[in-house]
Design a protein around this motif. Structure first.
Motif, PDB file in Angstrom:
ATOM      1  N   ALA A  19       0.824  -1.205   0.000  1.00 51.69           N
ATOM      2  CA  ALA A  19       0.000   0.000   0.000  1.00 51.69           C
ATOM      3  C   ALA A  19       0.859   1.256   0.000  1.00 51.69           C
ATOM      4  O   ALA A  19       0.544   2.244  -0.674  1.00 51.69           O
ATOM      5  N   LEU A  20       1.975   1.239   0.732  1.00 46.75           N
ATOM      6  CA  LEU A  20       2.876   2.394   0.769  1.00 46.75           C
ATOM      7  C   LEU A  20       3.729   2.485  -0.494  1.00 46.75           C
ATOM      8  O   LEU A  20       3.987   3.590  -0.997  1.00 46.75           O
ATOM      9  N   LEU A  21       4.164   1.346  -1.012  1.00 48.40           N
ATOM     10  CA  LEU A  21       4.941   1.366  -2.255  1.00 48.40           C
ATOM     11  C   LEU A  21       4.136   2.012  -3.387  1.00 48.40           C
ATOM     12  O   LEU A  21       4.685   2.763  -4.205  1.00 48.40           O
ATOM     13  N   ASN A  22       2.855   1.733  -3.423  1.00 46.21           N
ATOM     14  CA  ASN A  22       2.006   2.295  -4.474  1.00 46.21           C
ATOM     15  C   ASN A  22       1.912   3.814  -4.392  1.00 46.21           C
ATOM     16  O   ASN A  22       1.514   4.473  -5.362  1.00 46.21           O
ATOM     17  N   GLU A  23       2.275   4.367  -3.224  1.00 48.50           N
ATOM     18  CA  GLU A  23       2.236   5.821  -3.042  1.00 48.50           C
ATOM     19  C   GLU A  23       3.629   6.442  -3.036  1.00 48.50           C
ATOM     20  O   GLU A  23       3.786   7.611  -2.655  1.00 48.50           O
ATOM     21  N   GLU A  58      -6.453  -7.000  -1.569  1.00 45.25           N
ATOM     22  CA  GLU A  58      -5.276  -7.483  -2.286  1.00 45.25           C
ATOM     23  C   GLU A  58      -5.399  -7.195  -3.785  1.00 45.25           C
ATOM     24  O   GLU A  58      -4.421  -6.813  -4.440  1.00 45.25           O
ATOM     25  N   ARG A  59      -6.588  -7.356  -4.337  1.00 40.00           N
ATOM     26  CA  ARG A  59      -6.788  -7.096  -5.762  1.00 40.00           C
ATOM     27  C   ARG A  59      -6.529  -5.623  -6.081  1.00 40.00           C
ATOM     28  O   ARG A  59      -5.866  -5.293  -7.075  1.00 40.00           O
ATOM     29  N   ASP A  60      -7.052  -4.730  -5.252  1.00 36.78           N
ATOM     30  CA  ASP A  60      -6.880  -3.297  -5.486  1.00 36.78           C
ATOM     31  C   ASP A  60      -5.416  -2.867  -5.402  1.00 36.78           C
ATOM     32  O   ASP A  60      -5.013  -1.881  -6.031  1.00 36.78           O
ATOM     33  N   LEU A  61      -4.623  -3.597  -4.631  1.00 40.76           N
ATOM     34  CA  LEU A  61      -3.205  -3.281  -4.486  1.00 40.76           C
ATOM     35  C   LEU A  61      -2.327  -4.007  -5.508  1.00 40.76           C
ATOM     36  O   LEU A  61      -1.107  -3.888  -5.477  1.00 40.76           O
ATOM     37  N   GLY A  62      -2.958  -4.768  -6.397  1.00 37.81           N
ATOM     38  CA  GLY A  62      -2.187  -5.526  -7.391  1.00 37.81           C
ATOM     39  C   GLY A  62      -1.504  -6.741  -6.820  1.00 37.81           C
ATOM     40  O   GLY A  62      -0.452  -7.166  -7.333  1.00 37.81           O
ATOM     41  N   MET A  63      -2.096  -7.342  -5.783  1.00 37.15           N
ATOM     42  CA  MET A  63      -1.472  -8.461  -5.091  1.00 37.15           C
ATOM     43  C   MET A  63      -2.235  -9.775  -5.269  1.00 37.15           C
ATOM     44  O   MET A  63      -1.839 -10.800  -4.713  1.00 37.15           O
ATOM     45  N   ASP A  64      -3.330  -9.762  -6.013  1.00 40.76           N
ATOM     46  CA  ASP A  64      -4.166 -10.957  -6.132  1.00 40.76           C
ATOM     47  C   ASP A  64      -3.852 -11.689  -7.428  1.00 40.76           C
ATOM     48  O   ASP A  64      -4.122 -11.194  -8.512  1.00 40.76           O
ATOM     49  N   TYR A  65      -3.301 -12.909  -7.284  1.00 38.10           N
ATOM     50  CA  TYR A  65      -2.991 -13.742  -8.435  1.00 38.10           C
ATOM     51  C   TYR A  65      -3.753 -15.070  -8.397  1.00 38.10           C
ATOM     52  O   TYR A  65      -3.494 -15.941  -9.240  1.00 38.10           O
ATOM     53  N   TRP A  66      -4.689 -15.220  -7.446  1.00 40.93           N
ATOM     54  CA  TRP A  66      -5.247 -16.541  -7.204  1.00 40.93           C
ATOM     55  C   TRP A  66      -6.771 -16.615  -7.199  1.00 40.93           C
ATOM     56  O   TRP A  66      -7.315 -17.708  -7.317  1.00 40.93           O
ATOM     57  N   SER A  67      -7.463 -15.512  -7.051  1.00 39.83           N
ATOM     58  CA  SER A  67      -8.903 -15.591  -6.831  1.00 39.83           C
ATOM     59  C   SER A  67      -9.651 -16.163  -8.038  1.00 39.83           C
ATOM     60  O   SER A  67     -10.726 -16.754  -7.871  1.00 39.83           O
ATOM     61  N   ASP A  68      -9.107 -16.032  -9.251  1.00 38.84           N
ATOM     62  CA  ASP A  68      -9.788 -16.590 -10.416  1.00 38.84           C
ATOM     63  C   ASP A  68      -9.804 -18.110 -10.408  1.00 38.84           C
ATOM     64  O   ASP A  68     -10.675 -18.732 -11.042  1.00 38.84           O
ATOM     65  N   ASP A  69      -8.856 -18.726  -9.699  1.00 43.14           N
ATOM     66  CA  ASP A  69      -8.736 -20.186  -9.693  1.00 43.14           C
ATOM     67  C   ASP A  69      -9.053 -20.813  -8.329  1.00 43.14           C
ATOM     68  O   ASP A  69      -8.928 -22.031  -8.176  1.00 43.14           O
TER      69      ASP A  69
END
Length: 469
Positions: A19-23, A58-69
């Motif tokens: 969250a901080l890296l994104n800012e 996690e999705r909003d922060l670009g951290m979600d790679y698994w919810s589709d599966d």
């Protein structure tokens, strides 16, 4: 550019960091394990069913790679047994109105986040931070955040005795994974009884403890169930002492299910352990709330996040979800601070605001589940069993928004008001059993009134949120 150091690479530490890296913050993350060690040489820390609203973070922060599966879990199939041998009261309902969640293997998530960390602009340091090293780090950074989970380093921040209801563990915990021996998708174990939905399965035994089956996305096996037993010490579920492997946990767990849950015998026969030498946990710990910050010997200050701030027993599914929500909320608070100092006053205010906005309700709800069911709780459970609309809207939906449980979750008068608004004809499966429950509840209400009339102390657990009247 403000310099933030985070000690601990679990989900709370990673969410806060990203969250901080994104800012554009300069973020250093200290991890005691490499990404490969996280993935292949670590035990999962618990069941950690993530609700849809947590996955959204996690999705909003670009951290979600698994919810589709993931193995989508839509809600709960609950069997509540007040006394072993009685027919269970059964209920079904949806989490977040059916938005799917899942227990996504923490090892898989953290490993990927650490691999990506430096490409996202952060600095990753592989180091087991000691108390002395924490002291040094706290002096160099503008803000030092402790996300050490249940680790020893947590002692840097004192326990808050005014908020921590327990000083001792309330359950003996055992967790492992299982798949279908016959090759079926494990969702078939409960689909029929859960009205076709993919269910998290809850077994509550008032005298013995609890058993949970959580839809899980395992790093190697994919869709399986994670099983958790919460045994009351010395009772019939307390069979996990001496376990040294996932097979030991599962064998003891099968014995518990055969003993206490005869309606699940066919599922027990289909349970098979998976090949995961680290895929089990056994132990105990007291639910704990820590102070707003810790002061190191040199004067540097450390603020807690996630499990380090509030450590939950897993009974109510609050820990992993609270950790992500708290991490994102605290990161937003840091960003809003701008160039002002992260001093003791700011740390105290941030801690108190989160406690009053969210954490105290999650903690009170979770701890109430560790206690004997109150009169209000029994009234609510009866309506949960009678009415799936009530179960979804007023009960299981509250797991993701625990503030919505109060005041009616701990106050019988308020519970009765809520129940009356949802009155309905019970399903056929309950009509024979409800008179037994109703009569028992009437006796308990009368006893409660007698206590109040004679000014005796009322029995049962009191939370710090509201007084039960």
């Amino acid at each position: 550019m403000r310099n933030v150091s985070i000690i601990g690479s679990g989900p709370a530490g990673c969410v806060f960091a990203y969250a901080l890296l994104n800012e554009g913050y300069a973020v250093t993350l200290y991890s005691d394990r490499t990404p490969d060690q996280w993935l292949n040489q670590s035990a999962p820390t618990g069941t950690a069913f993530l609700y849809a609203s947590t996955i959204d973070i996690e999705r909003d922060l670009g951290m979600d790679y698994w919810s589709d599966d993931m193995f989508e879990g839509h809600g709960v199939l609950l069997d509540f047994v007040p006394k072993v041998g009685m027919k269970p009261m059964t209920a079904t309902g949806l989490f977040e109105h059916g938005r799917p969640g899942c227990g996504i293997d923490q090892r898989m998530r953290v490993s990927r986040w650490l691999e990506d960390f430096e490409s996202r602009g952060g600095k990753l340091v592989i180091e087991t931070v000691t108390a002395e090293r924490l002291d040094e780090i706290s002096l160099k950074a503008d803000l030092t955040v402790l996300a050490a989970g249940k680790g020893e380093l947590n002692k840097a921040i004192a326990r808050d005795p005014s908020r921590s209801h327990y000083s001792n563990p309330q359950r003996k915990l055992a967790m492992t994974f299982a798949k279908s021996k016959s090759g079926r998708h494990p969702k078939e174990w409960f689909n029929a009884r859960a009205n076709g939905m993919n269910a998290a399965k809850f077994d509550f035994f008032a005298e013995e403890g609890e058993c949970f089956w959580v839809p899980y996305y395992h790093k190697d096996e994919g869709h399986i169930y994670c099983l958790l037993w919460e045994a009351k010490e010395g009772r019939r579920m307390d069979k996990f002492d001496g376990a040294k492997s996932s097979a030991d946990i599962l064998n003891a767990g099968k014995s518990v299910i055969r003993d206490l849950c005869p309606w699940e015998h066919d599922i027990v026969d289909d349970l098979q352990a998976i090949d995961d030498p680290y895929g089990w946990v056994a132990g105990r710990f007291p639910p704990t709330v820590r102070m707003p910050f810790g002061t190191m010997p040199s004067g540097g200050k450390v603020i807690p996040v996630g499990d380090t701030a509030v450590l939950f027993d897993p009974i109510g599914g609050q820990g992993g979800n609270h950790a992500a929500k708290h991490a994102k909320w605290l990161a937003d608070r840091v960003i809003a601070r701008g160039d002002k100092a992260f001093d003791a006053a700011w740390m105290t205010a941030a801690n108190h605001d989160w406690w009053n906005e969210y954490a105290k309700y999650a903690y009170a709800f979770n701890n109430t589940l560790l206690e004997p069911v109150t009169v209000a709780g029994k009234a609510l459970l009866m309506e949960v069993a009678r009415n799936e609309k009530f179960a979804t809207e007023r009960f299981f939906n509250g797991f993701t928004n625990p503030k919505s449980f109060f005041p009616y979750f701990e106050n019988f008068k308020e519970a009765r008001k809520i129940v009356k608004a949802y009155k309905t004809t019970p399903p056929e499966r309950l009509r024979a059993d409800l008179p037994i429950w109703t009569n028992a509840l009437k006796v308990e209400i009368a006893a409660k009134s007698l206590f109040a009339k004679n000014n005796y102390p009322s029995p049962g657990y009191k939370t710090s949120v509201l007084e039960d009247v």
